[in-house]
Scaffold this motif. Structure first.
Motif, short mmCIF file in Angstrom:
data_model
loop_
_atom_site.label_atom_id
_atom_site.label_comp_id
_atom_site.label_asym_id
_atom_site.label_seq_id
_atom_site.Cartn_x
_atom_site.Cartn_y
_atom_site.Cartn_z
N TYR A 105 0.92 -1.03 0.00
CA TYR A 105 0.00 -0.06 0.02
C TYR A 105 0.90 1.30 0.03
N SER A 120 -3.19 4.56 2.30
CA SER A 120 -4.10 4.38 1.23
C SER A 120 -4.00 3.06 0.70
N TYR A 121 -5.00 2.30 0.95
CA TYR A 121 -5.13 0.95 0.52
C TYR A 121 -6.07 0.72 -0.68
N MET A 122 -6.13 -0.23 -1.57
CA MET A 122 -6.89 -0.63 -2.46
C MET A 122 -8.11 -1.29 -1.77
N VAL A 138 -9.05 3.50 -3.87
CA VAL A 138 -8.35 3.11 -2.47
C VAL A 138 -9.39 3.77 -1.76
N ASP A 139 -9.08 3.50 -0.43
CA ASP A 139 -9.86 3.79 0.59
C ASP A 139 -9.80 5.28 1.05
N ARG A 141 -8.10 8.71 -0.63
CA ARG A 141 -7.37 9.24 -2.02
C ARG A 141 -6.44 10.43 -1.62
N MET A 207 -1.27 -2.27 -5.17
CA MET A 207 -1.32 -0.85 -4.48
C MET A 207 -1.38 -0.09 -5.23
#
Ligand code: CUA
Length: 227
Positions: A105, A120-122, A138-139, A141, A207
């Protein structure tokens, strides 16, 4: 963003990417001209029966086919060097974004604003809704103001990653123990996607980078309300 069956470059959202696309087209034209010329000569050689009486002596033609490629290469090298130095130039950046690559990430820091930082994770496919961009959403941005010079500092915490956003013309490696710098200028609002582009392990493909480009007013609003 790239959509189905797109084999071209993505539309540019920054002046530097625009220059990169111009250079790509320019070089491709030269490449096509060379291919046509050489192809024509080779086909001609197949279909004639002439034998060269002076096979071992041809100073003039050797001079010509040495000098012409040299000149051709100069026509590629000079714009290439111009672009290389242009990409590295920083003109008084307004804000700095630090992005740190992790397995797997990205995390970001806005060090100008009381150290706003987040991971920032997918969004996983089995958790995504029809509103999400599959494997690209992503969670958290990155929010950046458009029409501003932005400095990007890139590093990594574990292995080498690469912070790559095609539509903005940015591609820079994230090395552990090193701090790399680049810059970008987004010239329109929108959402821009990127992906890691250094083979970094099992979830290298997962990622993504997601940039939301907004007006400066909205950006200030976002950073003020950040909790
Ligand atoms: Cu990180 Cu590939």
């Amino acid at each position: 963003m790239a959509t189905w069956s797109n084999f071209n470059l993505q539309n540019s959202a920054s002046p530097l990417m625009e220059q990169i696309i111009f250079f790509h087209d320019h070089t491709l034209i030269i490449l096509i001209m060379i291919t046509i010329l050489v192809g024509y000569l080779m086909i001609n050689l197949f279909f004639n029966n002439y034998i060269n009486r002076f096979l071992l002596e041809g100073q003039m033609i050797e001079l010509i086919w040495t000098i012409i490629p040299t000149i051709t290469l100069i026509f590629i090298a000079l714009p290439s060097l111009r672009l290389l130095y242009l990409l590295d130039e920083l003109n008084n950046p307004l804000i700095t974004l630090k992005s740190i690559g992790h397995q797997w990430y990205w995390s970001y820091e806005y060090s100008d604003f009381n150290n706003v930082e987040f991971d920032s994770y997918m969004i996983q496919y089995n958790k995504s809704t029809p509103n999400n961009f599959r494997l690209l959403d992503v969670d958290n941005r990155i929010i950046l103001p458009m029409n501003n010079q932005i400095r990007i500092m890139v590093t990594a915490a574990d292995v080498i990653h690469s912070w790559t956003v095609p539509s903005l013309g940015v591609k820079i490696d994230a090395n552990p123990g090193r701090l790399n710098q680049t810059n970008l200028f987004i010239n329109r609002p929108g959402i821009f996607f990127g992906q890691c582009s250094e083979i970094c392990g099992a979830n290298h493909s997962f990622m993504p980078i997601m940039i939301e480009s907004v007006s400066i007013k909205n950006f200030i609003n976002w950073i003020n309300n950040y909790s």
